[in-house]
Design a protein around this motif. Structure first.
Motif, PDB file in Angstrom:
ATOM      1  N   LEU A  24       0.829  -1.205   0.000  1.00 10.86           N
ATOM      2  CA  LEU A  24       0.000   0.000   0.000  1.00 10.86           C
ATOM      3  C   LEU A  24       0.865   1.258   0.000  1.00 10.86           C
ATOM      4  CD1 LEU A  24      -2.848  -1.136   2.420  1.00 10.86           C
ATOM      5  CD2 LEU A  24      -3.007  -0.768  -0.065  1.00 10.86           C
ATOM      6  N   ALA A  25       1.964   1.230   0.744  1.00 13.41           N
ATOM      7  CA  ALA A  25       2.887   2.370   0.754  1.00 13.41           C
ATOM      8  C   ALA A  25       3.541   2.534  -0.618  1.00 13.41           C
ATOM      9  CB  ALA A  25       3.947   2.177   1.839  1.00 13.41           C
ATOM     10  N   ASP A  26       3.929   1.425  -1.239  1.00 13.30           N
ATOM     11  CA  ASP A  26       4.523   1.486  -2.572  1.00 13.30           C
ATOM     12  C   ASP A  26       3.531   2.049  -3.581  1.00 13.30           C
ATOM     13  OD1 ASP A  26       6.865   0.428  -1.592  1.00 13.30           O
ATOM     14  OD2 ASP A  26       6.563  -1.575  -2.456  1.00 13.30           O
ATOM     15  N   LEU A  27       2.282   1.616  -3.502  1.00 14.29           N
ATOM     16  CA  LEU A  27       1.254   2.113  -4.429  1.00 14.29           C
ATOM     17  C   LEU A  27       1.034   3.609  -4.254  1.00 14.29           C
ATOM     18  CD1 LEU A  27      -1.291  -0.822  -4.305  1.00 14.29           C
ATOM     19  CD2 LEU A  27       0.032  -0.073  -6.297  1.00 14.29           C
ATOM     20  N   ALA A  28       1.057   4.081  -3.026  1.00 14.14           N
ATOM     21  CA  ALA A  28       0.896   5.520  -2.784  1.00 14.14           C
ATOM     22  C   ALA A  28       2.073   6.288  -3.373  1.00 14.14           C
ATOM     23  CB  ALA A  28       0.772   5.788  -1.289  1.00 14.14           C
ATOM     24  N   ALA A  29       3.275   5.718  -3.265  1.00 18.53           N
ATOM     25  CA  ALA A  29       4.466   6.380  -3.792  1.00 18.53           C
ATOM     26  C   ALA A  29       4.493   6.376  -5.319  1.00 18.53           C
ATOM     27  CB  ALA A  29       5.725   5.708  -3.248  1.00 18.53           C
ATOM     28  N   GLU A  30       3.801   5.436  -5.941  1.00 17.78           N
ATOM     29  CA  GLU A  30       3.800   5.328  -7.394  1.00 17.78           C
ATOM     30  C   GLU A  30       2.668   6.123  -8.034  1.00 17.78           C
ATOM     31  OE1 GLU A  30       3.605   1.092  -7.728  1.00 17.78           O
ATOM     32  OE2 GLU A  30       5.767   0.874  -7.553  1.00 17.78           O
ATOM     33  N   ALA A  31       1.931   6.881  -7.279  1.00 22.26           N
ATOM     34  CA  ALA A  31       0.794   7.639  -7.809  1.00 22.26           C
ATOM     35  C   ALA A  31       1.232   8.618  -8.895  1.00 22.26           C
ATOM     36  CB  ALA A  31       0.077   8.368  -6.687  1.00 22.26           C
ATOM     37  N   TRP A  32       2.473   9.074  -8.854  1.00 21.71           N
ATOM     38  CA  TRP A  32       2.973  10.022  -9.858  1.00 21.71           C
ATOM     39  C   TRP A  32       2.883   9.448 -11.267  1.00 21.71           C
ATOM     40  CZ3 TRP A  32       6.746   8.522 -13.168  1.00 21.71           C
ATOM     41  CH2 TRP A  32       7.509   7.405 -12.798  1.00 21.71           C
ATOM     42  N   ALA A  33       2.880   8.122 -11.391  1.00 22.19           N
ATOM     43  CA  ALA A  33       2.891   7.493 -12.708  1.00 22.19           C
ATOM     44  C   ALA A  33       1.617   7.781 -13.508  1.00 22.19           C
ATOM     45  CB  ALA A  33       3.088   5.990 -12.575  1.00 22.19           C
ATOM     46  N   HIS A  34       0.584   8.255 -12.849  1.00 18.04           N
ATOM     47  CA  HIS A  34      -0.669   8.559 -13.539  1.00 18.04           C
ATOM     48  C   HIS A  34      -0.729  10.002 -14.035  1.00 18.04           C
ATOM     49  CE1 HIS A  34      -2.583   4.730 -12.684  1.00 18.04           C
ATOM     50  NE2 HIS A  34      -1.947   4.771 -11.535  1.00 18.04           N
ATOM     51  N   GLN A  35       0.306  10.768 -13.760  1.00 24.81           N
ATOM     52  CA  GLN A  35       0.355  12.155 -14.223  1.00 24.81           C
ATOM     53  C   GLN A  35       0.810  12.196 -15.675  1.00 24.81           C
ATOM     54  OE1 GLN A  35      -0.690  14.645 -12.256  1.00 24.81           O
ATOM     55  NE2 GLN A  35      -1.136  13.054 -10.751  1.00 24.81           N
ATOM     56  N   PRO A  36       0.249  13.074 -16.481  1.00 28.57           N
ATOM     57  CA  PRO A  36       0.688  13.167 -17.879  1.00 28.57           C
ATOM     58  C   PRO A  36       2.135  13.662 -17.965  1.00 28.57           C
ATOM     59  CG  PRO A  36      -1.065  14.755 -17.416  1.00 28.57           C
ATOM     60  CD  PRO A  36      -0.833  13.973 -16.163  1.00 28.57           C
ATOM     61  N   VAL A  37       2.837  13.154 -18.968  1.00 30.75           N
ATOM     62  CA  VAL A  37       4.211  13.590 -19.217  1.00 30.75           C
ATOM     63  C   VAL A  37       4.143  14.849 -20.079  1.00 30.75           C
ATOM     64  CG1 VAL A  37       6.404  12.970 -20.290  1.00 30.75           C
ATOM     65  CG2 VAL A  37       5.095  11.256 -19.024  1.00 30.75           C
ATOM     66  N   GLU A  38       4.870  15.868 -19.664  1.00 32.80           N
ATOM     67  CA  GLU A  38       4.868  17.156 -20.376  1.00 32.80           C
ATOM     68  C   GLU A  38       5.528  17.036 -21.745  1.00 32.80           C
ATOM     69  OE1 GLU A  38       3.376  19.969 -19.262  1.00 32.80           O
ATOM     70  OE2 GLU A  38       2.692  18.762 -17.575  1.00 32.80           O
ATOM     71  N   VAL A  39       5.013  17.777 -22.724  1.00 30.08           N
ATOM     72  CA  VAL A  39       5.547  17.774 -24.081  1.00 30.08           C
ATOM     73  C   VAL A  39       6.358  19.047 -24.306  1.00 30.08           C
ATOM     74  CG1 VAL A  39       4.953  17.753 -26.525  1.00 30.08           C
ATOM     75  CG2 VAL A  39       3.549  16.495 -24.891  1.00 30.08           C
ATOM     76  N   VAL A  50      11.048  11.046 -23.566  1.00 31.73           N
ATOM     77  CA  VAL A  50      11.090   9.607 -23.836  1.00 31.73           C
ATOM     78  C   VAL A  50      11.499   8.860 -22.570  1.00 31.73           C
ATOM     79  CG1 VAL A  50      12.335   7.805 -25.103  1.00 31.73           C
ATOM     80  CG2 VAL A  50      11.466   9.813 -26.304  1.00 31.73           C
ATOM     81  N   GLU A  51      12.511   9.394 -21.901  1.00 32.05           N
ATOM     82  CA  GLU A  51      12.946   8.772 -20.648  1.00 32.05           C
ATOM     83  C   GLU A  51      11.834   8.812 -19.607  1.00 32.05           C
ATOM     84  OE1 GLU A  51      16.432   9.095 -17.263  1.00 32.05           O
ATOM     85  OE2 GLU A  51      16.565  10.362 -19.031  1.00 32.05           O
TER      86      GLU A  51
END
Length: 119
Positions: A24-39, A50-51
């Motif tokens: 659960l702690a890992d999932l909370a820390a990975e929440a950033w992965a749902h943010q759009p990547v800036e162009v 790309v990275e």
């Protein structure tokens, strides 16, 4: 210990709960992965993008695996509460204590796991 299987469920329950909290702690820390990547339009920024996309894909796969493990843990805890822990969900036979020691969330005996291609 359960009367049916001789498995010390309390120590395994403690391990399952510890691992659940960790996931659960890992999932909370990975929440950033749902943010759009800036162009950006510069070539340096495109390489960085790309990275960032690769890092995002890795984090999303990690999240998927964490959620899958979390489901296995929750199912094992339910089996404990229902008095069915340590019994194979496929054939009903006892799961080896050594198998449960290695993977407290194991739902099947080794024979059923082999025949289904699961671990």
């Amino acid at each position: 210990m359960t009367a049916e299987t001789g498995v010390n469920t309390e120590s395994l329950r403690t391990e399952l709960l510890r691992r659940r909290d960790e996931l659960l702690a890992d999932l909370a820390a990975e929440a950033w992965a749902h943010q759009p990547v800036e162009v950006d339009e510069t070539s340096e920024d495109r390489l960085a993008r790309v990275e960032a996309l690769q890092n995002q894909a890795i984090a999303l796969e990690s999240e998927r695996r964490h959620r899958q493990e979390l489901q296995r843990i929750e199912a094992a805890l339910r089996r404990m509460n229902e008095g069915e822990y340590g019994l194979c969900v496929t054939c009903g036979e006892e799961i080896a204590v050594a198998r449960l020691g290695l993977d407290p969330a194991a739902a099947t005996c080794i024979a059923c796991a082999r025949s289904s291609g699961r671990r």
